[in-house]
Design a protein around this motif. Sequence first.
Motif, mmCIF file in Angstrom:
data_model
loop_
_atom_site.group_PDB
_atom_site.id
_atom_site.type_symbol
_atom_site.label_atom_id
_atom_site.label_comp_id
_atom_site.label_asym_id
_atom_site.label_seq_id
_atom_site.Cartn_x
_atom_site.Cartn_y
_atom_site.Cartn_z
ATOM 1 N N GLY A 102 0.813 -1.201 0.000
ATOM 2 C CA GLY A 102 0.000 0.000 0.000
ATOM 3 C C GLY A 102 0.849 1.253 0.000
ATOM 4 N N ARG A 158 2.191 1.959 -3.437
ATOM 5 C CA ARG A 158 1.150 2.505 -4.318
ATOM 6 C C ARG A 158 0.895 3.975 -3.982
ATOM 7 N N GLU A 191 -9.332 -0.392 0.476
ATOM 8 C CA GLU A 191 -10.113 -0.418 -0.762
ATOM 9 C C GLU A 191 -9.491 0.447 -1.852
ATOM 10 N N GLY A 236 -6.288 1.157 -2.047
ATOM 11 C CA GLY A 236 -4.940 0.691 -2.355
ATOM 12 C C GLY A 236 -3.822 1.382 -1.615
#
Length: 363
Positions: free
Chosen positions: A2, A5, A37, A39
């Motif tokens: 995460g 990202r 949800e 990312g």
Amino acid sequence: MGGRRGRLISTPDRMEAIKLIKEAVMAGANEQTVCAEIGISWRTLQRWRCNATSLEDQRPLAKRPVPKNKLSEEETQTIIETVNQPEYRSLPPSQIVPILADKGVYLASESTFYRVLRLSNMQHHRGRSQKPSKKPKATHCATGPNQVWMWDITWLPGPAKGIYFYLYLILDLFSRKVIAWDIWTEESAANASILVHRAILSEHLTIPSHPLVLHSDNGSPMKGASLLETLYQLGITPSKSRPRVSDDNPYAEAIFRTCKYRPGYPSSGFKSLTEARKWVLAFARWYNNEHRHSGLNFLTPIQRHNGMAHEILQKRLQLYEQAKAIHPERWSGNIRDWSLSDEVWLYPERLSELPQEQELLIS
């Protein structure tokens, strides 16, 4: 994942993400679930909020502390000066470190010595000996029968423990046909010479019309003077496996395994030399005339050796094409591949590793 990202999200998108997360939480959603949800991790969201004025990721710009175990410049230079001293410059770190330890000197570990030499571009082969290199196997290509032969010797159990008979066997690379064989009570180059003469006569090759290679391992009978003289007189080129490498004569080893795992093989021992010869005679006839060889697309060696392979495989191909035409619904793909290469290499998997010059010589 995460966090990684999150770094790919631009500043406007981050501001929008913070706004959306806030709206979702006010509507009753769990903040960590919302982060998952979209990312990003929950810790990424916290960092964005703490750096509201500048949401660019600052971690790549962070100043990291020097590792406590890192060598100083002085220590590194001491190692370099030490290994270049006259008494050490011809020795590897694996010897330098113990010698220093005997003198009560510790500079660094052996692995650190190697790392310093490598980073300083000083880890090279030294001395007058040649740099170690991995030599490729001697490979040969056969495009027809009686171009490359392979031979080897294996022991057969005798009538009592410790008594053995020795099976000499010559195999054709292209067709896998047993060209010649015999059994003696000892290993010798003289026996091998007799077998080679017999093979030449059986194949009507008194004067070979093309170069014939005889490949073997490095056993003493394979290097005997009488055998080498016989090969020279017959115009046969000897080929040897690499020393102490057991899998450099794979096809000869494979037929010996097939022989010793045949039903009826007397693993408890042959009662006499005559009995051993009778058994191997039956095996050779079966192997040449009846054995459907998987390496030949299930032809017999005699079919391949006598030039019948193309005709037989074409008939199989036509039969399968007819069967598919009659019931195409029973075939989910192409019919079985009944082709067979016209080139057989002694070591096909090694061709990509050969030097370019050697590949040109082989071809």
